[in-house]
Design a protein around this motif. Sequence first.
Motif, PDB file in Angstrom:
ATOM      1  N   SER A   1      -5.829   2.929  -7.238  1.00 28.12           N
ATOM      2  CA  SER A   1      -5.141   2.565  -6.001  1.00 28.12           C
ATOM      3  C   SER A   1      -5.193   1.059  -5.747  1.00 28.12           C
ATOM      4  O   SER A   1      -4.173   0.436  -5.442  1.00 28.12           O
TER       5      SER A   1
ATOM      6  N   THR B   1      -1.949  -1.352  -5.909  1.00 31.81           N
ATOM      7  CA  THR B   1      -1.565  -2.109  -4.713  1.00 31.81           C
ATOM      8  C   THR B   1      -1.405  -3.589  -5.051  1.00 31.81           C
ATOM      9  O   THR B   1      -0.483  -4.265  -4.573  1.00 31.81           O
TER      10      THR B   1
ATOM     11  N   ASN C   1       2.365   1.701  -3.439  1.00 32.66           N
ATOM     12  CA  ASN C   1       1.325   2.194  -4.335  1.00 32.66           C
ATOM     13  C   ASN C   1       1.146   3.697  -4.163  1.00 32.66           C
ATOM     14  O   ASN C   1       1.120   4.453  -5.145  1.00 32.66           O
TER      15      ASN C   1
ATOM     16  N   VAL D   1       0.833  -1.203   0.000  1.00 33.23           N
ATOM     17  CA  VAL D   1       0.000   0.000   0.000  1.00 33.23           C
ATOM     18  C   VAL D   1       0.870   1.256   0.000  1.00 33.23           C
ATOM     19  O   VAL D   1       0.596   2.226  -0.723  1.00 33.23           O
TER      20      VAL D   1
END
Length: 223
Positions: free
Chosen positions: A56, A60, A36, A33
């Motif tokens: 997103s 991820t 990302n 995360v």
Amino acid sequence: MKKKKTPLTRKRVLTNPVFELTRQNNTEFSRAVTANRLLHHAFIPGLRNMAHRYVSGRLTKIMFKILQSDQVNGRGERRVPQGVLSILEGFNFNRDTSLQNVFRTHYSAILDRDSMRVTISIPSLIPKAMIDTASGANAFMLTAMAASLHFEKENYSVEPVQTDLLDISLDLHENLQLHMPVIGHQPDNKVVAALGIEFFHKLQGTIEPVAKVHNALAVIKVF
């Protein structure tokens, strides 16, 4: 009805050996995360005119796949920089429009480590034949970026470069090159290059952008 008290507590999840696998998964997912978010923020200048909903979650997922390819560290300690970062190549920020489909020409990206400059070269471009004009646009602009990122320190630097507004009706654009300085680069950083295309309606001296959904931005090379 009386609610039953569960024996599962936060402390137990954090300390009990039974939940070791869960803790490892959570730790690695958190790293994916973070990676990302860093890449997404780095390329925000190229995303302002792009439709990039749901990027997103998709990014991820890619970062987690890269993390899992780390052959240096064991489970729970795996990290994105030690993974196969070339997995990123070809990732499209616009879920509905891919660069590969709308910009069908050959291009290459090289990194000159002496001058710390990335150059994207397009030897020959015939827009009418090689650019998808489903949007009805008659002009386009290319955007290129080379981000220098440190995934663990969570810092980056990037300087976008754009072409002039180019006419789709022209027969040929020869030897197009976009030169991108890699600013603020450090030895442990990774360099990620992206190329994008934006479409416009040019009519009687006015220039209007088309709907964002028709524009594309993709990672084309990781150094």
